[in-house]
Scaffold this motif. Sequence first.
Motif, PDB file in Angstrom:
ATOM      1  N   SER A 143     148.371 -18.196  37.124  1.00 42.99           N
ATOM      2  CA  SER A 143     149.310 -17.933  36.871  1.00 42.99           C
ATOM      3  C   SER A 143     149.612 -16.674  35.745  1.00 42.99           C
ATOM      4  CB  SER A 143     150.130 -18.912  36.508  1.00 42.99           C
ATOM      5  OG  SER A 143     151.642 -18.540  36.480  1.00 42.99           O
ATOM      6  N   ALA A 144     149.356 -17.046  34.458  1.00 42.11           N
ATOM      7  CA  ALA A 144     149.725 -16.452  33.482  1.00 42.11           C
ATOM      8  C   ALA A 144     148.356 -15.179  33.229  1.00 42.11           C
ATOM      9  CB  ALA A 144     149.062 -16.706  32.019  1.00 42.11           C
ATOM     10  N   GLU A 145     147.403 -14.037  34.251  1.00 42.88           N
ATOM     11  CA  GLU A 145     146.957 -13.979  34.252  1.00 42.88           C
ATOM     12  C   GLU A 145     146.749 -12.930  35.268  1.00 42.88           C
ATOM     13  OE1 GLU A 145     142.518 -15.079  34.440  1.00 42.88           O
ATOM     14  OE2 GLU A 145     142.821 -16.191  31.951  1.00 42.88           O
ATOM     15  N   PHE A 146     147.429 -13.401  36.155  1.00 43.63           N
ATOM     16  CA  PHE A 146     147.391 -12.690  37.464  1.00 43.63           C
ATOM     17  C   PHE A 146     149.132 -12.129  38.201  1.00 43.63           C
ATOM     18  CE2 PHE A 146     143.434 -14.531  37.982  1.00 43.63           C
ATOM     19  CZ  PHE A 146     143.401 -13.522  37.993  1.00 43.63           C
ATOM     20  N   HIS A 147     149.442 -13.242  37.856  1.00 42.42           N
ATOM     21  CA  HIS A 147     151.132 -13.511  38.114  1.00 42.42           C
ATOM     22  C   HIS A 147     152.703 -13.552  36.622  1.00 42.42           C
ATOM     23  CE1 HIS A 147     149.544 -14.828  41.759  1.00 42.42           C
ATOM     24  NE2 HIS A 147     149.127 -15.892  41.403  1.00 42.42           N
ATOM     25  N   SER A 148     152.127 -12.868  36.008  1.00 44.76           N
ATOM     26  CA  SER A 148     152.785 -12.882  34.396  1.00 44.76           C
ATOM     27  C   SER A 148     153.684 -11.446  34.863  1.00 44.76           C
ATOM     28  CB  SER A 148     152.129 -13.119  32.993  1.00 44.76           C
ATOM     29  OG  SER A 148     152.852 -13.070  32.207  1.00 44.76           O
TER      30      SER A 148
END
Length: 84
Positions: free
Chosen positions: A62-67
């Motif tokens: 989530s942090a890498e792709f959706h933040s």
Amino acid sequence: MPQSTCTVSGYNIVVRHYTTEPMNGGITFKCVSCEHSVSTLDFNTANGNRRTQAAKAMNQHSAEFHSAAPRASVPTYTDGRNRF
């Protein structure tokens, strides 16, 4: 035991980026923003708890792709004081 009246501003900000579902002897973690998923069966118990490893992997995804932007954990005030 008396209930606390202390509240934290912004506490209900979404922090869980996945859903869980029991499946085939393990638990499947699914991203709420895309089709990405991992299973507890994908991880080795020699590295620790499988559920913890899966949750960590989903949070990293989530942090890498959706933040879109970093989230502040503590409200900031213009007068330089922290209030709780």
